[in-house]
Design an enzyme around this catalytic site. Sequence first.
Site, PDB file in Angstrom:
ATOM      1  N   GLY A 179       0.785  -1.223   0.000  1.00 54.40           N
ATOM      2  CA  GLY A 179       0.000   0.000   0.000  1.00 54.40           C
ATOM      3  C   GLY A 179       0.817   1.272   0.000  1.00 54.40           C
ATOM      4  O   GLY A 179       0.478   2.241  -0.689  1.00 54.40           O
ATOM      5  N   ASN A 220      -7.654   4.054   8.398  1.00 51.58           N
ATOM      6  CA  ASN A 220      -6.964   2.912   8.988  1.00 51.58           C
ATOM      7  C   ASN A 220      -6.998   2.918  10.514  1.00 51.58           C
ATOM      8  O   ASN A 220      -6.778   1.879  11.142  1.00 51.58           O
ATOM      9  CB  ASN A 220      -5.506   2.867   8.519  1.00 51.58           C
ATOM     10  CG  ASN A 220      -4.780   4.171   8.749  1.00 51.58           C
ATOM     11  OD1 ASN A 220      -5.220   5.226   8.286  1.00 51.58           O
ATOM     12  ND2 ASN A 220      -3.675   4.122   9.465  1.00 51.58           N
ATOM     13  N   GLN A 258      -7.456  -0.335   3.542  1.00 51.90           N
ATOM     14  CA  GLN A 258      -8.288  -0.961   4.572  1.00 51.90           C
ATOM     15  C   GLN A 258      -9.639  -1.432   4.041  1.00 51.90           C
ATOM     16  O   GLN A 258     -10.332  -2.194   4.726  1.00 51.90           O
ATOM     17  CB  GLN A 258      -8.515   0.035   5.716  1.00 51.90           C
ATOM     18  CG  GLN A 258      -7.272   0.402   6.491  1.00 51.90           C
ATOM     19  CD  GLN A 258      -6.709  -0.751   7.303  1.00 51.90           C
ATOM     20  OE1 GLN A 258      -7.428  -1.685   7.673  1.00 51.90           O
ATOM     21  NE2 GLN A 258      -5.420  -0.704   7.594  1.00 51.90           N
ATOM     22  N   SER A 294      -3.318  -3.445  -0.590  1.00 52.25           N
ATOM     23  CA  SER A 294      -2.246  -4.303  -0.090  1.00 52.25           C
ATOM     24  C   SER A 294      -2.805  -5.656   0.300  1.00 52.25           C
ATOM     25  O   SER A 294      -3.798  -5.736   1.028  1.00 52.25           O
ATOM     26  CB  SER A 294      -1.580  -3.638   1.121  1.00 52.25           C
ATOM     27  OG  SER A 294      -0.446  -4.342   1.534  1.00 52.25           O
ATOM     28  N   HIS A 347      -1.855  -8.118   2.316  1.00 49.23           N
ATOM     29  CA  HIS A 347      -1.856  -8.641   3.685  1.00 49.23           C
ATOM     30  C   HIS A 347      -2.957  -8.049   4.543  1.00 49.23           C
ATOM     31  O   HIS A 347      -3.166  -8.489   5.676  1.00 49.23           O
ATOM     32  CB  HIS A 347      -0.480  -8.442   4.341  1.00 49.23           C
ATOM     33  CG  HIS A 347      -0.183  -7.056   4.789  1.00 49.23           C
ATOM     34  ND1 HIS A 347      -0.203  -6.681   6.117  1.00 49.23           N
ATOM     35  CD2 HIS A 347       0.165  -5.946   4.095  1.00 49.23           C
ATOM     36  CE1 HIS A 347       0.129  -5.410   6.215  1.00 49.23           C
ATOM     37  NE2 HIS A 347       0.354  -4.929   5.013  1.00 49.23           N
ATOM     38  N   THR A 397      11.912  -8.081 -11.429  1.00 48.73           N
ATOM     39  CA  THR A 397      11.339  -9.420 -11.538  1.00 48.73           C
ATOM     40  C   THR A 397      10.089  -9.540 -10.677  1.00 48.73           C
ATOM     41  O   THR A 397      10.060  -9.107  -9.527  1.00 48.73           O
ATOM     42  CB  THR A 397      12.375 -10.472 -11.085  1.00 48.73           C
ATOM     43  OG1 THR A 397      13.550 -10.328 -11.876  1.00 48.73           O
ATOM     44  CG2 THR A 397      11.821 -11.873 -11.235  1.00 48.73           C
ATOM     45  N   CYS A 443       2.007   1.720  11.405  1.00 50.72           N
ATOM     46  CA  CYS A 443       3.127   2.453  10.813  1.00 50.72           C
ATOM     47  C   CYS A 443       3.657   3.550  11.728  1.00 50.72           C
ATOM     48  O   CYS A 443       4.725   4.102  11.480  1.00 50.72           O
ATOM     49  CB  CYS A 443       2.716   3.042   9.469  1.00 50.72           C
ATOM     50  SG  CYS A 443       2.223   1.780   8.284  1.00 50.72           S
TER      51      CYS A 443
END
Length: 410
Positions: free
Chosen positions: A69, A175, A203, A223, A225, A261, A349
């Site tokens: 994110g 969030n 979120q 994101s 996860h 990659t 964060c």
Amino acid sequence: MIYLDNAATTRPDPQVLDEMMPFFMENYANPASVYGPARKAKAAVTQARRRVAALIGAKPEEIYFTSGGSESDNWAIRGVAETGQPEQSETGQGQKYAVDCGGGETGQSEQNRTGHMITTRIEHHAVLHTCEALERKGWDITYLTPDQAGVVAPEDVERAIRPDTRLISVMFANNEIGTIQKVREIGQIAHNRGILFHTDAVQAVGHVPVRVDEMHIDLLSASAHKFHGPKGIGFLYIRKGTAMEPLIFGGAQERSRRGGTHHVPGIVGMGKAAELAMEKMGERMRRETELRDRLITDVLREIPDAILNGSRTGRLPNNVNICIPGVEGESVLILLDAHDICASSGSACTSGSLEPSHVLRAIGLTDDIARGSLRLTLSHETTEEEIGETVRVLKEIVGRLKQATDYSQQ
């Protein structure tokens, strides 16, 4: 363990891990190569792109894989800022871009790479710090203040628009306090005025319905996860026809806009997580909302001076954020951890920061009250028994902390 920090990260679904594992040890070839095993890896990446696109109602070619994110937020804002000023279409409605997302020259001069952007005071720091960096380069940023529930008024967005406004960035759902914004209305305003609209939906994606066309979204960050996928992989949705500077030079991956990659196992895992989120969203929303509402009701009953932050109903199904006057949030977290209950005081964060939450300040809380914040975020795996035990332990902890405070002041 009772895990109530799903806004920080979620447990990967076992089916996600099952799909990922072969791409570590068996189908490990680089998808950019041309031989058989590489073609299998490439096919898996293509399938994942389709799955992710379906989750938000986008086209597969509008999905760009990133590391998560924060990277997606940075790219969305800087990608627009570093692209020359778009020309107005012949009708005067919308924007006419010199390049599609397939790469190539923008045809824009180096000048006009400054302008005006609108965002809010409650954005994730991935947005706010990027905006601060733009300000140092000459951009003007308007930061809108939400109401006490954390809602940004669409009328305020419209009033803030200037002739040189090039981007509006308003998060889908906060969030910390879970408040869901009026994304469709804000997107419509941006669309009507020919301004690009970005939303940090980290979120929201996988938890509530998100449809980029219906909501007039041009750029969207997410994101894996956060919706039971792996860490280290996310995506940026870029509406076809939007001029964007590449994020990483060096290869033709992601249509020459993000070299490097492909993280094939992560991409495959995110694709499976997106598929599961689509299939089970309704069921998960109902269950999480029931548990959320029970948790809110029980906490406010058992701890009468607790304050609920954010909207009572217009919030994410899994988010509960409270402040408890007279106690330090960090102390509550430490004592919850001693009971094997995982929670947070705000954004992961900013964990460890001594400063009160910028989100809670923006909705009008004093620093003293904001320091007593606690965020409890559920998942479909949370049980009623876990909710009951959490409320019991929390009541006991708050009582002990307040008693200790009273004693120290005597």
